[in-house]
Scaffold this motif. Structure first.
Motif, PDB file in Angstrom:
ATOM      1  N   TYR A  78      36.478 -48.057 122.250  1.00 38.01           N
ATOM      2  CA  TYR A  78      35.549 -46.977 122.555  1.00 38.01           C
ATOM      3  C   TYR A  78      35.407 -46.770 124.057  1.00 38.01           C
ATOM      4  O   TYR A  78      35.445 -45.645 124.552  1.00 38.01           O
ATOM      5  N   ILE A  79      35.275 -47.887 124.761  1.00 38.43           N
ATOM      6  CA  ILE A  79      35.135 -47.779 126.206  1.00 38.43           C
ATOM      7  C   ILE A  79      36.454 -47.313 126.824  1.00 38.43           C
ATOM      8  O   ILE A  79      36.481 -46.527 127.775  1.00 38.43           O
ATOM      9  N   ALA A  80      37.552 -47.797 126.251  1.00 35.59           N
ATOM     10  CA  ALA A  80      38.854 -47.434 126.800  1.00 35.59           C
ATOM     11  C   ALA A  80      39.127 -45.937 126.692  1.00 35.59           C
ATOM     12  O   ALA A  80      39.835 -45.368 127.534  1.00 35.59           O
ATOM     13  N   GLU A  81      38.557 -45.298 125.683  1.00 35.90           N
ATOM     14  CA  GLU A  81      38.752 -43.847 125.588  1.00 35.90           C
ATOM     15  C   GLU A  81      38.137 -43.161 126.793  1.00 35.90           C
ATOM     16  O   GLU A  81      38.593 -42.104 127.229  1.00 35.90           O
ATOM     17  N   GLY A  82      37.103 -43.793 127.334  1.00 41.36           N
ATOM     18  CA  GLY A  82      36.519 -43.238 128.557  1.00 41.36           C
ATOM     19  C   GLY A  82      37.504 -43.285 129.707  1.00 41.36           C
ATOM     20  O   GLY A  82      37.416 -42.504 130.656  1.00 41.36           O
ATOM     21  N   ALA A  83      38.453 -44.239 129.604  1.00 44.58           N
ATOM     22  CA  ALA A  83      39.431 -44.372 130.684  1.00 44.58           C
ATOM     23  C   ALA A  83      40.241 -43.097 130.846  1.00 44.58           C
ATOM     24  O   ALA A  83      40.616 -42.726 131.966  1.00 44.58           O
ATOM     25  N   ALA A  84      40.501 -42.438 129.708  1.00 34.29           N
ATOM     26  CA  ALA A  84      41.261 -41.193 129.787  1.00 34.29           C
ATOM     27  C   ALA A  84      40.517 -40.176 130.649  1.00 34.29           C
ATOM     28  O   ALA A  84      41.123 -39.475 131.473  1.00 34.29           O
ATOM     29  N   ILE A  85      39.202 -40.113 130.463  1.00 39.03           N
ATOM     30  CA  ILE A  85      38.398 -39.189 131.269  1.00 39.03           C
ATOM     31  C   ILE A  85      38.415 -39.592 132.738  1.00 39.03           C
ATOM     32  O   ILE A  85      38.584 -38.755 133.642  1.00 39.03           O
ATOM     33  N   THR A  86      38.243 -40.913 132.970  1.00 42.40           N
ATOM     34  CA  THR A  86      38.273 -41.405 134.346  1.00 42.40           C
ATOM     35  C   THR A  86      39.571 -41.022 135.030  1.00 42.40           C
ATOM     36  O   THR A  86      39.572 -40.522 136.155  1.00 42.40           O
ATOM     37  N   VAL A  87      40.684 -41.263 134.332  1.00 42.23           N
ATOM     38  CA  VAL A  87      41.974 -40.920 134.915  1.00 42.23           C
ATOM     39  C   VAL A  87      42.068 -39.416 135.152  1.00 42.23           C
ATOM     40  O   VAL A  87      42.562 -38.965 136.191  1.00 42.23           O
TER      41      VAL A  87
ATOM     42  N   ILE B 239      38.350 -52.875 132.425  1.00 40.75           N
ATOM     43  CA  ILE B 239      39.200 -51.694 132.293  1.00 40.75           C
ATOM     44  C   ILE B 239      39.432 -51.023 133.645  1.00 40.75           C
ATOM     45  O   ILE B 239      40.550 -50.627 133.985  1.00 40.75           O
ATOM     46  N   TYR B 240      38.362 -50.913 134.424  1.00 40.41           N
ATOM     47  CA  TYR B 240      38.529 -50.364 135.765  1.00 40.41           C
ATOM     48  C   TYR B 240      39.512 -51.196 136.567  1.00 40.41           C
ATOM     49  O   TYR B 240      40.375 -50.669 137.270  1.00 40.41           O
ATOM     50  N   PHE B 241      39.371 -52.538 136.456  1.00 36.11           N
ATOM     51  CA  PHE B 241      40.242 -53.409 137.226  1.00 36.11           C
ATOM     52  C   PHE B 241      41.700 -53.162 136.866  1.00 36.11           C
ATOM     53  O   PHE B 241      42.561 -53.064 137.751  1.00 36.11           O
ATOM     54  N   VAL B 242      41.966 -53.058 135.567  1.00 37.05           N
ATOM     55  CA  VAL B 242      43.343 -52.800 135.135  1.00 37.05           C
ATOM     56  C   VAL B 242      43.851 -51.477 135.701  1.00 37.05           C
ATOM     57  O   VAL B 242      44.964 -51.368 136.196  1.00 37.05           O
ATOM     58  N   LEU B 243      42.987 -50.446 135.653  1.00 38.56           N
ATOM     59  CA  LEU B 243      43.389 -49.145 136.181  1.00 38.56           C
ATOM     60  C   LEU B 243      43.717 -49.215 137.675  1.00 38.56           C
ATOM     61  O   LEU B 243      44.758 -48.727 138.123  1.00 38.56           O
ATOM     62  N   VAL B 244      42.811 -49.843 138.433  1.00 36.30           N
ATOM     63  CA  VAL B 244      43.009 -49.912 139.880  1.00 36.30           C
ATOM     64  C   VAL B 244      44.257 -50.728 140.205  1.00 36.30           C
ATOM     65  O   VAL B 244      45.077 -50.339 141.041  1.00 36.30           O
TER      66      VAL B 244
END
Lengths: 254, 226, 215
Positions: C8-17, C188-193
């Motif tokens: 659920y939180i990871a879906e937010g990652a799509a928006i962040t990206v 999740i942020y850490f992985v993205l960065v």
């Protein structure tokens, strides 16, 4: 003859698969001036750094005043407190004035009081002719002046032997003279010195003994007269005459 | 325009109150960050293996995640495992720990640019490793780090604005209540922006003054002659 | 249960990206244009650019985000997502302006001279000689800015966008597991960065000019 100040036996230094030098042995007597010469890259600097344990030889032993400083458990800092080193690129402490550069060792290593340290440091700077520059920072001094401060810094700790690693190689030609003058006076005063240099004129004049290092080993050693006038190796003669042409007195023909 | 000026002068007292809290947040965060940055920076460059790993982990985690997330984790998340902080404390902590990671990196750069030669020279006169670090390398590194470090107070000040999301009554939070009272959000936040600009400018000037005062003649970024 | 959490939180990652992918290029285009104006545009214009840079960099991104959000959504009726992304883009343009200006200035002097000397016009010199080198030189600091924008995208939480942090908060309230929720968000942020930094490292190596003194 009393006990030699510094003895090295069978020093071998390797770096990865390369052998920098092997089975080097030498003895330094009190008040002697020994000059080490040889082509670049033969590990002369590395050898000096092994002698004051800044680097460790893979094999071999070193004794200082009869104490084995390469023994397990020996406190290396103690050895370095009795051996002075002067570097090719001076390596003065950039955040300290000339006087403070000399004071640091006196305070932290010799544990002198601030007043005593200041007095001694001033004396050392006078000895190298820089008393009037004591408040200057390294960045404000010429190369020759910086090197002289470096010499004062090492001398102040009253070491048993002084190691010089190509002390004038990084200097402009006109500044070399003032540093050599200081070193000549040191030798005359009886300082025990081991020096790596290309300054052949100096070697001829001041050295008691010379060592020619090539391809990782001592090719020849003897008095300056021996090496310059009666070299036993063609290679020695070759090297000394070439360098001699560049740096001063010519070696006579063998 | 004159309407906005009226709004501005009316809101100013409240905004300045908030600015005081902002400065508090910045100050505490800076000092905490200094201590952590010193430990982690030294640990990263000169520590033994476990210390180095710890320092790297700290630095990478806190530079690799947003400050806001860190703040929420501390204020909302930690109570879940039994550690509760007040909003002010949470803000101080988040800002401090975050800033420390960045300061550690600045220090690391400075320590590494002091150069190996200084370590050699220190050891050569018989100083121990830590004596050399303390008396020779660190004093130079602290001077060298000033230009890059000088950005940190301003950066901290700006990032403190997120604290309003946990209801810390700093400048941004006051602007929000002004916005609610005047029904003029743009005007209110513009007023806050002006106050921020002035404070940032003053802080910047102060940093430049510090830089000049601590300069050593001839000591520049490579530790060689200028 | 943990997996659904994460998902659920990871879906937010799509928006962040997505926010980052709108803001960053916008900042680049504006920043590049303004940097060129700053370096080559004459006294008055560079003064203007300096003002732009100083003002936008002197105000916290949070404050600017709010101001621009209200301006954008008020006048053009944009969604919070778009308003927020555009706002972040404008903010980033000021920092990118400084980065690109620095890179252009490092390259410009000698290279511009040489280019004009063989008869290229100013515009040609900029396009074919200065920019290719300046852009490569700018990659390391730009990579830093990219990860900053990625992290700053979390600020759009404050204007209601359903990115990582907001989802984490919803989940925290629903599940009463705040540490897990916000911890996952941080992870999740850490992985993205981390991935972004590696990607940009790769870009820097791929585009490197062999033995170039400038880069």
């Amino acid at each position: 003859m009393s006990q030699p100040v510094l003895v090295a036996k069978n020093l071998t230094k390797r770096y990865g698969k390369n052998t920098i030098f092997q089975n080097i042995s030498l003895t330094v007597q009190e008040r002697e001036t020994i000059v080490i010469v040889g082509p670049s890259g033969t590990g002369k600097s590395t050898l000096l750094r092994c002698l004051n344990l800044l680097t460790h030889a893979e094999e071999g032993q070193i004794w200082l005043d009869g104490v084995e400083i390469t023994a397990k458990g020996y406190n290396e800092d103690r050895a370095r407190q009795q051996i002075g080193m002067v570097f090719q690129n001076f390596l003065l402490f950039n955040h300290l004035t000339a006087l403070e550069n000399v004071i640091l060792g006196l305070r932290r290593v010799k544990k002198l009081s601030h007043e005593e340290a200041r007095l001694r440091a001033t004396r050392e700077l006078e000895r190298v002719g820089l008393a009037d520059r004591s408040g200057h920072y390294p960045g404000q001094l010429s190369g020759g002046q910086q090197q002289r401060v470096g010499i004062a810094r090492a001398l102040a700790l009253e070491p048993r032997v002084m190691l010089f690693d190509e002390p004038t190689s990084a200097l402009d030609p006109e500044l070399i003279g003032e540093v050599l003058e200081v070193m000549k006076q040191l030798a005359l005063d009886g300082t025990t010195m081991l020096m790596v240099t290309h300054e052949m004129g100096f070697a001829r004049e001041v050295a008691n003994r010379m060592i020619f290092l090539e391809k990782g080993g001592i090719l020849e050693e003897g008095t300056p007269e021996d090496l310059f006038e009666r070299p036993q190796n063609e290679r020695t003669h070759q090297f000394l005459s070439k360098i001699g042409d560049l740096h001063g007195k010519k070696a006579s023909k063998a | 325009m004159s309407a906005w000026l009226t709004l501005f002068s009316n809101a100013l007292p409240a905004l300045l109150d908030g600015a005081l809290i902002t400065l508090q947040l910045t100050g505490v965060g800076l000092v905490m960050g200094l201590a952590l940055g010193l430990l982690a920076g030294l640990g990263r460059v000169y520590g033994n293996r476990p210390l180095r790993w710890l320092s790297v982990a700290y630095i990478e985690l806190f530079r690799g995640t947003p400050l806001l997330v860190q703040l929420f984790l501390i204020y909302y998340g930690l109570p879940g495992i039994g550690i509760t902080f007040s909003r002010m404390d949470a803000a101080f902590l988040a800002l401090g720990v975050n800033s420390g990671a960045y300061q550690a990196e600045y220090l690391r750069g400075a320590l590494q640019s002091v150069g190996q030669g200084q370590m050699l020279a220190g050891r050569a006169i018989g100083l121990s490793r830590w004596q050399t670090i303390f008396y020779v390398i660190l004093p130079q590194a602290l001077r060298l780090v000033i230009p890059s470090w000088a950005n940190e107070p301003v950066a901290l000040l700006k990032s403190s604005a997120v604290a309003f999301l946990v209801a810390v009554p700093e400048l941004m939070a006051r602007a929000k209540s002004v916005a609610a009272q005047t029904y003029n959000p743009i005007g209110a936040y513009l007023a806050a922006a002006v106050v921020y600009l002035v404070v940032v400018f003053l802080l910047d000037q102060f940093m430049k003054y510090l830089e000049r005062r601590t300069r050593i003649p001839g000591l520049d970024a490579e530790g060689t002659r200028a | 249960m943990l997996l659904e959490f994460f998902q659920y939180i990871a879906e937010g990652a799509a928006i962040t990206v997505a926010v980052t992918l709108v803001a960053l290029p916008l900042g680049l285009v504006i920043g590049l244009l303004l940097a060129l104006v700053h370096v080559y545009g004459g006294k008055w214009l560079s003064g203007l650019m300096t003002a732009y840079s100083v003002v936008l960099r002197g105000i916290p991104p949070m404050v600017l985000l709010f101001i621009l959000y209200f301006v954008f959504s008020g006048s053009i009726d944009l969604s919070p997502f778009l308003a927020g992304s555009l706002a972040l883009g404008v903010i980033s343009s000021a920092y990118q302006l400084e980065i690109l200006r620095g890179a252009i200035l490092s390259v410009s002097g000698g290279q511009m001279l040489a280019a004009r000397a063989i008869g290229l016009t100013r515009l040609q010199a900029i396009r074919h000689v200065v920019l290719p080198q300046a852009l490569r030189l700018a990659i390391p600091p730009w990579a830093n800015e990219a990860s900053i924008v990625l992290k700053d995208s979390s600020l759009v939480y404050a204007i209601g966008v359903a990115e990582i942090l907001r989802r984490a908060q919803q989940l925290s309230a629903a599940s009463q597991q705040p540490f897990l929720a916000f911890g996952s968000a941080a992870l999740i942020y850490f992985v993205l960065v981390f991935s972004t930094n590696r990607l940009l490292d790769l870009l820097e190596r791929r585009t490197r000019i062999p033995a170039n003194p400038y880069a």
